[in-house]
Design an enzyme around this catalytic site. Sequence first.
Site, PDB file in Angstrom:
ATOM      1  N   HIS A 108       0.790  -1.232   0.000  1.00  0.00           N
ATOM      2  CA  HIS A 108       0.000   0.000   0.000  1.00  0.00           C
ATOM      3  C   HIS A 108       0.816   1.273   0.000  1.00  0.00           C
ATOM      4  O   HIS A 108       0.246   2.359  -0.121  1.00  0.00           O
ATOM      5  CB  HIS A 108      -0.979   0.033   1.180  1.00  0.00           C
ATOM      6  CG  HIS A 108      -0.310   0.294   2.492  1.00  0.00           C
ATOM      7  ND1 HIS A 108       0.239  -0.694   3.252  1.00  0.00           N
ATOM      8  CD2 HIS A 108      -0.081   1.454   3.158  1.00  0.00           C
ATOM      9  CE1 HIS A 108       0.752  -0.169   4.353  1.00  0.00           C
ATOM     10  NE2 HIS A 108       0.589   1.131   4.317  1.00  0.00           N
TER      11      HIS A 108
HETATM   12  C1  UD1 Z   1      -2.444   5.650   5.002  1.00  0.00           C
HETATM   13  C2  UD1 Z   1      -1.230   6.290   5.644  1.00  0.00           C
HETATM   14  C3  UD1 Z   1      -0.104   5.281   5.748  1.00  0.00           C
HETATM   15  C4  UD1 Z   1      -0.575   4.011   6.454  1.00  0.00           C
HETATM   16  C5  UD1 Z   1      -1.827   3.468   5.777  1.00  0.00           C
HETATM   17  C6  UD1 Z   1      -2.373   2.281   6.540  1.00  0.00           C
HETATM   18  C7  UD1 Z   1      -0.867   8.685   5.214  1.00  0.00           C
HETATM   19  C8  UD1 Z   1      -0.132   9.689   4.413  1.00  0.00           C
HETATM   20  N1  UD1 Z   1      -0.743   7.406   4.845  1.00  0.00           N
HETATM   21  O1  UD1 Z   1      -2.100   5.282   3.676  1.00  0.00           O
HETATM   22  O2  UD1 Z   1       0.959   5.827   6.504  1.00  0.00           O
HETATM   23  O3  UD1 Z   1       0.454   3.064   6.403  1.00  0.00           O
HETATM   24  O4  UD1 Z   1      -2.829   4.494   5.747  1.00  0.00           O
HETATM   25  O5  UD1 Z   1      -3.219   1.511   5.748  1.00  0.00           O
HETATM   26  O6  UD1 Z   1      -1.531   9.035   6.154  1.00  0.00           O
HETATM   27  N2  UD1 Z   1      -9.274   4.423   0.227  1.00  0.00           N
HETATM   28  C9  UD1 Z   1     -10.503   3.824   0.083  1.00  0.00           C
HETATM   29  N3  UD1 Z   1     -11.180   3.495   1.224  1.00  0.00           N
HETATM   30  C10 UD1 Z   1     -10.711   3.732   2.475  1.00  0.00           C
HETATM   31  C11 UD1 Z   1      -9.459   4.344   2.606  1.00  0.00           C
HETATM   32  C12 UD1 Z   1      -8.751   4.685   1.478  1.00  0.00           C
HETATM   33  O7  UD1 Z   1     -10.972   3.592  -1.032  1.00  0.00           O
HETATM   34  O8  UD1 Z   1     -11.397   3.389   3.448  1.00  0.00           O
HETATM   35  C13 UD1 Z   1      -8.516   4.746  -1.002  1.00  0.00           C
HETATM   36  C14 UD1 Z   1      -8.785   6.146  -1.533  1.00  0.00           C
HETATM   37  O9  UD1 Z   1      -8.740   6.083  -2.935  1.00  0.00           O
HETATM   38  C15 UD1 Z   1      -7.583   6.920  -1.017  1.00  0.00           C
HETATM   39  C16 UD1 Z   1      -6.471   5.876  -1.041  1.00  0.00           C
HETATM   40  O10 UD1 Z   1      -7.120   4.662  -0.690  1.00  0.00           O
HETATM   41  O11 UD1 Z   1      -7.280   8.031  -1.824  1.00  0.00           O
HETATM   42  C17 UD1 Z   1      -5.345   6.143  -0.060  1.00  0.00           C
HETATM   43  O12 UD1 Z   1      -5.837   6.331   1.260  1.00  0.00           O
HETATM   44  P1  UD1 Z   1      -5.018   7.267   2.293  1.00  0.00           P
HETATM   45  O13 UD1 Z   1      -5.642   7.197   3.622  1.00  0.00           O
HETATM   46  O14 UD1 Z   1      -4.794   8.620   1.704  1.00  0.00           O
HETATM   47  O15 UD1 Z   1      -3.605   6.597   2.312  1.00  0.00           O
HETATM   48  P2  UD1 Z   1      -3.197   5.087   2.591  1.00  0.00           P
HETATM   49  O16 UD1 Z   1      -2.507   4.582   1.381  1.00  0.00           O
HETATM   50  O17 UD1 Z   1      -4.364   4.345   3.104  1.00  0.00           O
HETATM   51  N1  UDP Z   2      -4.203  -5.855   8.372  1.00  0.00           N
HETATM   52  C1  UDP Z   2      -5.515  -6.309   8.409  1.00  0.00           C
HETATM   53  N2  UDP Z   2      -6.114  -6.653   7.232  1.00  0.00           N
HETATM   54  C2  UDP Z   2      -5.484  -6.596   6.020  1.00  0.00           C
HETATM   55  C3  UDP Z   2      -4.141  -6.138   6.006  1.00  0.00           C
HETATM   56  C4  UDP Z   2      -3.543  -5.762   7.202  1.00  0.00           C
HETATM   57  O1  UDP Z   2      -6.114  -6.393   9.479  1.00  0.00           O
HETATM   58  O2  UDP Z   2      -6.098  -6.931   4.998  1.00  0.00           O
HETATM   59  C5  UDP Z   2      -3.576  -5.443   9.641  1.00  0.00           C
HETATM   60  C6  UDP Z   2      -2.195  -5.995   9.876  1.00  0.00           C
HETATM   61  O3  UDP Z   2      -2.261  -7.290  10.449  1.00  0.00           O
HETATM   62  C7  UDP Z   2      -1.604  -4.944  10.792  1.00  0.00           C
HETATM   63  C8  UDP Z   2      -2.196  -3.656  10.264  1.00  0.00           C
HETATM   64  O4  UDP Z   2      -3.381  -4.030   9.570  1.00  0.00           O
HETATM   65  O5  UDP Z   2      -2.048  -5.146  12.128  1.00  0.00           O
HETATM   66  C9  UDP Z   2      -1.221  -2.970   9.347  1.00  0.00           C
HETATM   67  O6  UDP Z   2      -1.845  -1.956   8.649  1.00  0.00           O
HETATM   68  P1  UDP Z   2      -1.258  -1.353   7.303  1.00  0.00           P
HETATM   69  O7  UDP Z   2      -0.345  -2.331   6.662  1.00  0.00           O
HETATM   70  O8  UDP Z   2      -2.414  -0.849   6.534  1.00  0.00           O
HETATM   71  O9  UDP Z   2      -0.479  -0.055   7.804  1.00  0.00           O
HETATM   72  P2  UDP Z   2       1.011   0.222   8.310  1.00  0.00           P
HETATM   73  O10 UDP Z   2       1.295  -0.674   9.449  1.00  0.00           O
HETATM   74  O11 UDP Z   2       1.927   0.034   7.139  1.00  0.00           O
HETATM   75  O12 UDP Z   2       0.971   1.661   8.690  1.00  0.00           O
END
Ligand code: UD1
Ligand code: UDP
Length: 353
Positions: free
Chosen positions: A204
Amino acid sequence: MKIVSIVGARPQFIKAAVLSRALKQDHTEILVHTGQHYDDNMSAVFFEQLGITTPEYHLGIGSAPHGKQTGEMLAAIESVLQEENPDWVLVYGDTNSTLAGALAAAKLHINVAHVEAGLRSFNRRMPEEINRVLTDHISTLLLCPSQPAVDNLRTEGITRGVHIVGDVMHDALLWGLNNNPNRTEDVLSQYGLHEKRYLLLTIHRAENADNPQRLGAIIQALNGVEEHVLWPIHPRTQNKMQAYGFQTPDHIRMIEPVGYFEALTLLAHSRRLLTDSGGMQKEAYWLKVPCITLRDETEWVETVDVGWNILVGASPQVITQAIHHWQPAEDHPNIYGDGKAAGKIVKLLELKG
Ligand code: UD1
Ligand code: UDP
């Protein structure tokens, strides 16, 4: 004590769940959900599975470019803090929700406690690196998982309020293992998988998902393996796969993001994890699953140093080599505390409040 906790993204719900449980024993916690993640399988499922109480405030900000998203959170959190006037604002990790919460609090002279302080990738092109550096510099209490985080803070001149407490995700994992209602066989058979005979994949990070060369190279490497690959795909990456027109062969199975209990089961029984997740690098370590990290650097350097995590970037040859030939170390030392971080954090908040 009155504490406002700010959460918004998947890993923050997991981290906050354990701390909320500990805080609520003797204190008032006001939970604020920024709405950064909003799909049921990115948000609601964690509240249900981890028994997190309904947030007192749901800001409903949603997805947007960094400036707009962070700015809207900042304004909305400021209003909440003016209303609630807490003793502490608690922020987790390094997302835009983290920075918005810390900044809103600091400007109102409210103490900020940062869980997962001091982590650094030393890559300022990562949005998370900007969020962590700024948050650490305006925090009163810096709650570090281990010594390298303390050293990073010292290098930046931050020495006051710095404490090693271990990692709250370890607390969460121990709770998750004890409370997981799923039978392993049921979860594996649902996806046609067999114990230790599949790879688990998650991607991601913007640096991978938003870069067709890197994402394409990772998929190219996995196209060539003969093992099953299960890929619970993050919505960011799902959108990009469609936008780039990328397809995967049958042995790579894409599924919707899974809940926490399913994630733990699928990880624990995989042969290897391939990921760019921060949290999952640590979970793999605790569960003794070798981790192949699809990044050029990591904040969780100890997992690499002890030989259970390997950085492979997005090079197909290096990824393939790691999948087939790399072996983790024999030793498995304790690197992120004893799974009792939440209790230590509550004591520090009481002491310094
Ligand atoms: C965010 C965090 C990242 C974290 C990750 C955990 C920032 C800059 N990034 O990244 O540090 O590791 O969350 O998962 O804060 N979207 C959906 N549904 C949702 C959420 C997101 O469709 O419920 C899609 C949207 O198109 C959105 C994209 O995912 O634009 C990215 O979501 P965003 O929260 O901006 O960043 P993450 O990649 O989720
Ligand atoms: N996780 C989850 N479902 C998924 C993928 C990840 O519950 O489909 C959990 C994972 O086990 C961990 C957390 O989400 O506890 C990690 O989140 P993510 O990788 O989105 O964010 P990061 O840790 O990189 O910020």
